[in-house]
Design a protein around this motif. Structure first.
Motif, mmCIF file in Angstrom:
data_model
loop_
_atom_site.group_PDB
_atom_site.id
_atom_site.type_symbol
_atom_site.label_atom_id
_atom_site.label_comp_id
_atom_site.label_asym_id
_atom_site.label_seq_id
_atom_site.Cartn_x
_atom_site.Cartn_y
_atom_site.Cartn_z
ATOM 1 N N THR A 76 23.001 3.367 -8.150
ATOM 2 C CA THR A 76 22.109 4.469 -8.487
ATOM 3 C C THR A 76 21.004 3.943 -9.397
ATOM 4 O O THR A 76 20.999 2.774 -9.778
ATOM 5 N N LYS A 77 20.104 4.826 -9.776
ATOM 6 C CA LYS A 77 19.040 4.442 -10.701
ATOM 7 C C LYS A 77 19.599 4.083 -12.071
ATOM 8 O O LYS A 77 18.937 3.407 -12.865
ATOM 9 N N ASP A 78 20.800 4.571 -12.373
ATOM 10 C CA ASP A 78 21.426 4.286 -13.662
ATOM 11 C C ASP A 78 22.355 3.085 -13.602
ATOM 12 O O ASP A 78 23.099 2.811 -14.538
ATOM 13 N N SER A 102 10.391 10.179 -12.142
ATOM 14 C CA SER A 102 11.436 10.090 -11.118
ATOM 15 C C SER A 102 12.460 11.218 -11.206
ATOM 16 O O SER A 102 13.210 11.438 -10.259
#
Length: 249
Positions: free
Chosen positions: A22-24, A79
């Motif tokens: 994920t983005k994290d 985002s």
């Protein structure tokens, strides 16, 4: 849900645990859970079903507002704007005090003074928020949709990012019907000026006030550019641009 912290990257499912990016970063979660049939029919999950319906409604209303400003949103957004705006829609939905749980509507909540205030000042790019970039005076006439920047001086009233040589201002007004999921948007003229320009007053008027019923939403966009060889280029891929909701009536 677990977060993976290490040099070994795993993607896929291993012994009932799914690893995904994920983005994290890399996350992990166990497979399985409650069946869809039970979720839809079991009285024990009534609250869950109600929450799910309202969650979907919030997301739909968030998309409706984003679509109403789509031309401006291309120039300034982060985002996570979709999820942030959905959270704001949830707050507005909670102000619907007449509908049953699971059926509460943004279209009803936005009719309240508190509901309008939730959207007022919403920044679509949380990396460049209105309050930290623009320090000038803004006058809005909600009848005509005209926005006036009175005695504006870029050197005093604008936090100019490094490398910017020019700035553009523009506005738009949208009639958004959250109950019928409809919108109509009208745009104004755009003013482009040097960041070293002298003090002046700028006025922005839409082509007309959009017809229809619902809530009138006023948008304000600030774009930064860098001039090179006589041509202006968006600064840092628009990352410093500001798009905010000036008012909701």
């Amino acid at each position: 849900m677990a977060k993976i912290d290490g040099i070994v990257e795993i993607q896929g499912t291993v012994k009932g645990v799914t690893f995904y990016r994920t983005k994290d970063g890399m996350l992990a979660r166990a497979k399985g859970g409650i069946s869809k049939k039970r979720m839809k029919t079991d009285p024990a999950f009534q609250r869950t079903r109600e929450n799910g319906v309202e969650f979907g409604h919030n997301a739909k209303m968030s998309k409706l507002l984003r679509n109403s400003a789509s031309s401006l949103l291309l120039m300034a957004k982060d985002s996570r704007v979709s999820s942030r705006l959905s959270q704001s829609m949830s707050q507005i939905k909670n102000l619907d005090l007449v509908s049953d749980r699971g059926k509460r509507q943004v279209g009803i909540g936005i009719q309240t003074t508190e509901g309008k205030k939730v959207l007022q000042g919403f920044d679509f790019n949380n990396k460049a928020v209105m309050g930290s970039v623009f320090k000038g005076e803004i006058d809005l006439d909600p009848v005509s949709g005209t926005v006036v920047l009175t005695d504006f001086n870029p050197a005093l009233h604008l936090a100019v990012p490094f490398g910017a040589t020019h700035v553009s201002f523009s506005t738009a007004v949208a009639m958004v019907d959250f109950e019928l999921s409809l919108y109509k948007t009208r745009y104004c003229n755009k003013e482009n000026l040097s960041v070293t320009a002298d003090l002046a007053t700028y006025s922005f008027t839409p082509s007309e006030i959009p017809p229809g019923t619902g809530s009138m939403v006023y948008f304000f966009l600030i774009e930064f550019f860098q001039e090179m060889n006589g041509k202006q280029y968006p600064l840092k891929n628009n990352s410093y641009n500001v798009l905010t909701v000036l008012d909701v009536v």
